[in-house]
Design a protein around this motif. Structure first.
Motif, PDB file in Angstrom:
ATOM      1  N   TYR A 172      -2.653   5.128  -7.614  1.00  0.00           N
ATOM      2  CA  TYR A 172      -4.058   5.517  -7.783  1.00  0.00           C
ATOM      3  C   TYR A 172      -4.552   6.556  -6.778  1.00  0.00           C
ATOM      4  O   TYR A 172      -5.684   7.018  -6.886  1.00  0.00           O
ATOM      5  CB  TYR A 172      -4.953   4.277  -7.679  1.00  0.00           C
ATOM      6  N   PHE A 216      -9.084  -7.505  -5.796  1.00  0.00           N
ATOM      7  CA  PHE A 216      -8.255  -6.303  -5.649  1.00  0.00           C
ATOM      8  C   PHE A 216      -6.868  -6.716  -5.159  1.00  0.00           C
ATOM      9  O   PHE A 216      -6.752  -7.642  -4.352  1.00  0.00           O
ATOM     10  CB  PHE A 216      -8.841  -5.370  -4.578  1.00  0.00           C
ATOM     11  N   VAL A 258       0.831  -1.209   0.000  1.00  0.00           N
ATOM     12  CA  VAL A 258       0.000   0.000   0.000  1.00  0.00           C
ATOM     13  C   VAL A 258       0.862   1.255   0.000  1.00  0.00           C
ATOM     14  O   VAL A 258       0.732   2.123  -0.870  1.00  0.00           O
ATOM     15  CB  VAL A 258      -0.942   0.014   1.225  1.00  0.00           C
ATOM     16  N   GLY A 289      -6.435   3.588   1.530  1.00  0.00           N
ATOM     17  CA  GLY A 289      -6.462   5.036   1.298  1.00  0.00           C
ATOM     18  C   GLY A 289      -7.200   5.662   2.460  1.00  0.00           C
ATOM     19  O   GLY A 289      -7.008   5.243   3.595  1.00  0.00           O
ATOM     20  N   GLY A 290      -8.077   6.602   2.170  1.00  0.00           N
ATOM     21  CA  GLY A 290      -8.888   7.132   3.269  1.00  0.00           C
ATOM     22  C   GLY A 290      -8.832   8.638   3.351  1.00  0.00           C
ATOM     23  O   GLY A 290      -8.117   9.278   2.643  1.00  0.00           O
ATOM     24  N   GLU A 327      -9.322  13.817  -3.179  1.00  0.00           N
ATOM     25  CA  GLU A 327      -9.158  12.620  -2.344  1.00  0.00           C
ATOM     26  C   GLU A 327     -10.414  11.737  -2.416  1.00  0.00           C
ATOM     27  O   GLU A 327     -11.489  12.194  -2.789  1.00  0.00           O
ATOM     28  CB  GLU A 327      -8.940  13.025  -0.881  1.00  0.00           C
ATOM     29  N   TYR A 328     -10.248  10.512  -1.969  1.00  0.00           N
ATOM     30  CA  TYR A 328     -11.392   9.592  -1.957  1.00  0.00           C
ATOM     31  C   TYR A 328     -12.606  10.198  -1.256  1.00  0.00           C
ATOM     32  O   TYR A 328     -13.734  10.138  -1.759  1.00  0.00           O
ATOM     33  CB  TYR A 328     -11.000   8.272  -1.272  1.00  0.00           C
ATOM     34  N   VAL A 369      -8.536   5.082  -4.817  1.00  0.00           N
ATOM     35  CA  VAL A 369      -8.562   3.658  -5.148  1.00  0.00           C
ATOM     36  C   VAL A 369      -9.633   2.939  -4.320  1.00  0.00           C
ATOM     37  O   VAL A 369     -10.063   1.834  -4.647  1.00  0.00           O
ATOM     38  CB  VAL A 369      -7.162   3.030  -4.921  1.00  0.00           C
ATOM     39  N   LEU A 370     -10.092   3.582  -3.262  1.00  0.00           N
ATOM     40  CA  LEU A 370     -11.082   2.949  -2.383  1.00  0.00           C
ATOM     41  C   LEU A 370     -12.498   2.931  -2.960  1.00  0.00           C
ATOM     42  O   LEU A 370     -13.341   2.155  -2.501  1.00  0.00           O
ATOM     43  CB  LEU A 370     -11.129   3.663  -1.030  1.00  0.00           C
ATOM     44  N   GLU A 423      -8.898   4.459 -10.371  1.00  0.00           N
ATOM     45  CA  GLU A 423      -8.286   3.982 -11.611  1.00  0.00           C
ATOM     46  C   GLU A 423      -8.606   4.932 -12.764  1.00  0.00           C
ATOM     47  O   GLU A 423      -7.726   5.327 -13.535  1.00  0.00           O
ATOM     48  CB  GLU A 423      -8.803   2.566 -11.947  1.00  0.00           C
ATOM     49  N   LEU A 467      -0.789   3.466  -3.149  1.00  0.00           N
ATOM     50  CA  LEU A 467      -1.170   4.866  -2.965  1.00  0.00           C
ATOM     51  C   LEU A 467      -0.573   5.747  -4.051  1.00  0.00           C
ATOM     52  O   LEU A 467      -1.199   6.698  -4.512  1.00  0.00           O
ATOM     53  CB  LEU A 467      -0.739   5.353  -1.578  1.00  0.00           C
ATOM     54  N   ASN A 511     -13.933   1.755  -5.637  1.00  0.00           N
ATOM     55  CA  ASN A 511     -14.432   0.476  -6.141  1.00  0.00           C
ATOM     56  C   ASN A 511     -14.599  -0.565  -5.042  1.00  0.00           C
ATOM     57  O   ASN A 511     -15.556  -1.343  -5.051  1.00  0.00           O
ATOM     58  CB  ASN A 511     -13.518  -0.053  -7.245  1.00  0.00           C
ATOM     59  N   THR A 517      -5.768   7.996  -2.975  1.00  0.00           N
ATOM     60  CA  THR A 517      -6.711   7.465  -1.984  1.00  0.00           C
ATOM     61  C   THR A 517      -8.031   7.036  -2.617  1.00  0.00           C
ATOM     62  O   THR A 517      -8.757   6.203  -2.078  1.00  0.00           O
ATOM     63  CB  THR A 517      -6.999   8.510  -0.899  1.00  0.00           C
TER      64      THR A 517
END
Lengths: 578, 79
Positions: free
Chosen positions: A245, B73, A237, B78-79, A321-322, A249-250, A279, A242, A252, A247
């Protein structure tokens, strides 16, 4: 960092700065310092926008050193959003710069009597506080451009936009990044409103002439830092995922797991998730000449940030960010990355927490003020907040206020702060953190998503209450400690999986300060931070009744798994039994 | 039986022509396990993965059923 800069904005004859020894706060930094100072010096029942509140800005223990990823800044105060204690955490260059200037904290106290707007300039020679009313109403981008002409492109800027000046509860504090853009924000809890209440528009930090902070034992520190960097680089990670992609990336995986809050927490999946995923975003950034791999501060080896260009190839914003992509995206039914990036840009410019703003727009859409999926309406809402229209001031006061004004029951907040991008019914561990954190609903306070969904730091069933109390407790303790070191929280992904990398971090702190800390001492530091925060909140009127999720999470089942939040109140009350 | 295999993040590189998030229809004998489907897709057996079948956490040993949705996956966060 043996001195502290106290600035009394309400002093007779105008604002007055005093550089004093840290005294009783010696050895503390970051969140440990902000929460110790706020809990000791701020009257818990004071008005957050009053003279009695204090804004505390503190770099972490290792900030300003060569330690990799040590550039996180803590901003503390009594929160105008929650009414409780707040530590809001930001990346960017401020933490490293402030630490190299030798300050363990800037404490902004009191309140000026007039309407003048101030800047605070700090360099190796001292502090200058100036009135500059020409800055009134400027967005963070225009503000930094203007200040760069006056000061330096190499300086670092901590600032508020017009929403902070209006003292709205969703206002953030911006910190400039490596490109001197105001993109990294202490977003949560309305810290920008507190800065605005002190009439401070910007703090300019210039560390010219100051070197890196020096460890007590340079050889041991260098060796520990090497193990530290190696540990971060070898974890999938922090070493690869990180950077590739970001943050986002979460998107999906939370969607697949049925925990992606959609249309104001109505469903757990968003049908157009791939259109706004990490992505897709990374590919678009590369195609347009942006960059999906970028650090938010010097010394970052994870590089989860990025640069987002518009369709003409011009810079628009940093990589959203995500949490931002979710808040403005799936939560509002919006599936267009350019719209989301524009919302991110506007949030950063006006100085608004992206999570609170997105959650608020979701509530507004639920109230029927716009249709879910209407990107133009979302942009209009944020512009109204930035311009301070009557509607904008309601929306800028956050999701809880907006829900009350428009008669909405389904308002996803705890202690008045909106939830981030994980539905607690499908990710039980994060629900425990949302409910019990002294910060209000905050995913970073104890990131149980790692164990519940990602298989990092153990594995727990996200749909079951089993093991979630202990998980959240341990993570909240660890996070309070990490937030005190200046380390980016994402180091936890490597630290939780690799005991030798955790040891490298402890060795680095010990070599830097000449300490002999053990893992137990680090845990005790985290506990002491939480005790301070809980004591402040209790004195401010918070009880166990505030450590709860809104009722709809235990009453309404969430598709696709059709689950409710099943952790009992009695169990929630066991989180802080240490 | 028919399985929907969905690869995310860096994993589409193992199946030429596949795209992150777009299901690949896989025909497999009854009682095929997750691990067998992954091996046939060319994903290394020792790769650390996050596996979800119909949105629920799964293991490589788990047997699949008709019309299952297998999402895969690499280790991400992340977060």
């Amino acid at each position: 960092m043996e001195k502290m800069l106290r600035i009394n904005m309400g002093a007779d004859g105008g604002p007055k700065a005093s550089s004093i020894p840290v005294g009783e706060y010696s050895g503390l930094a970051g969140r440990a310092l902000t929460s110790a100072l706020v809990s000791k010096e701020v009257p818990p029942l004071c008005h957050p926008l009053g003279a009695e509140n204090k804004l505390v800005i503190s770099p972490g223990m290792l900030s300003g050193s060569l330690a990799a990823n040590s550039g996180r800044l803590s901003v503390g105060c009594k929160s105008p959003l929650t009414g409780g204690i707040k530590e809001s955490n930001a990346g960017g260059m401020a933490s490293q710069t402030l630490a190299r200037l030798g300050y363990a904290a800037i404490v902004i106290e009191g309140k000026p009597s007039g309407d003048d707007l101030y800047t605070i300039f700090i360099n190796k020679d001292g502090v200058n506080i100036n009135v500059d009313n020409s800055l009134k109403g400027l967005g963070n981008y225009a503000l930094v451009e203007k200040l760069k002409q006056q000061y330096s492109e190499k300086a670092c800027y901590i600032s508020i936009g017009p929403v902070g000046e209006m003292k709205l509860a969703s206002a953030s504090i911006a910190c400039t990044d490596m490109e001197c853009r105001p993109t990294r924000h202490a977003g949560r809890g309305g810290t920008g409103a507190v800065m605005g209440s002190k009439n401070v528009k910007a703090i300019i930090l210039d560390d010219t002439g100051m070197g890196m902070r020096k460890p007590k034992d340079p050889d041991k520190f260098k060796e520990a830092n090497k193990r530290w960097v190696d540990g971060l680089k070898k974890h999938p990670v922090t070493g690869e995922g990180l950077a590739a992609y970001g943050t986002n990336v979460l998107t999906n995986i939370l969607n697949e797991a049925g925990g992606y809050p959609t249309h104001n927490f109505m469903w757990g999946r968003f049908e157009n998730h791939t259109k706004i995923s990490g992505e897709t975003q990374a590919a678009l950034e590369t195609e347009r000449g942006g960059n999906p791999t970028h650090g938010c501060h010097r010394g970052c080896v994870m590089r989860c940030s990025g640069i987002y260009m518009d369709k003409y190839g011009q810079y628009l914003t940093k990589q959203p960010e995500y949490e931002t992509v979710w808040a403005h995206g799936g939560n509002c039914g919006i599936d267009d990355l350019d719209t989301i990036a524009m919302l991110d840009r506007l949030d950063d410019d006006y100085g608004i927490d992206t999570i609170e703003m997105g959650a608020t727009i979701g509530v507004a859409m639920e109230a029927g003020l716009a249709k879910f999926g209407d990107g133009a309406a979302a942009i209009n809402f944020v512009n109204q907040v930035g311009k301070g229209t009557d509607m904008g001031r309601i929306l800028g006061s956050g999701a809880a206020v907006t829900g009350k004004v428009f008669g909405v029951e389904r308002v996803p907040v705890v202690k008045g702060q909106s939830m981030p991008a994980y539905d607690p019914r499908a990710v039980h561990g994060i629900g425990v953190t949302y409910a019990t954190s002294p910060m209000g609903a905050d995913h970073t306070a104890g990131y149980a998503v790692g164990s519940n969904i990602l298989g990092i730091g153990g594995k727990t069933d996200p749909l079951s209450p089993e093991g979630q109390i202990e998980l959240s407790r341990n993570l909240q303790i660890a996070t309070a400690a990490v937030d005190s070191t200046g380390m980016c929280l994402f180091i936890a992904f490597a630290v939780l999986d690799q005991p030798e990398t955790f040891q490298a971090l402890i060795d680095m702190i010990n070599a830097f300060y000449g300490f002999n800390l053990t893992a137990d001492d680090v845990a005790e530091l985290g506990k002491s931070v939480l005790r301070n925060e809980r004591a402040f909140n209790a004195a401010a009127g918070f009880t166990s009744a505030h450590d709860r999720l809104p009722g709809f999470f235990t009453r309404d089942a969430l598709p696709p798994h059709n689950v409710k939040f099943k952790v009992t109140d009695a169990e929630l009350d066991q989180v802080f039994n240490f | 039986m028919t399985i929907d295999l969905i690869l995310y993040a860096s994993l589409p590189k193992f199946v030429p022509g596949s795209v992150a998030g777009i299901p690949i229809t896989v025909q497999a004998p009854d009682q095929t396990t997750v691990g067998v489907v992954l091996s046939q897709a060319g994903i290394p057996d020792d790769m650390r993965l996050i596996l979800l079948v119909n949105g629920l956490s799964a293991t490589r040993d788990q047997e699949l059923r008709e019309n299952d949705r297998l999402a895969v996956f690499p280790t991400i966060a992340g977060g």
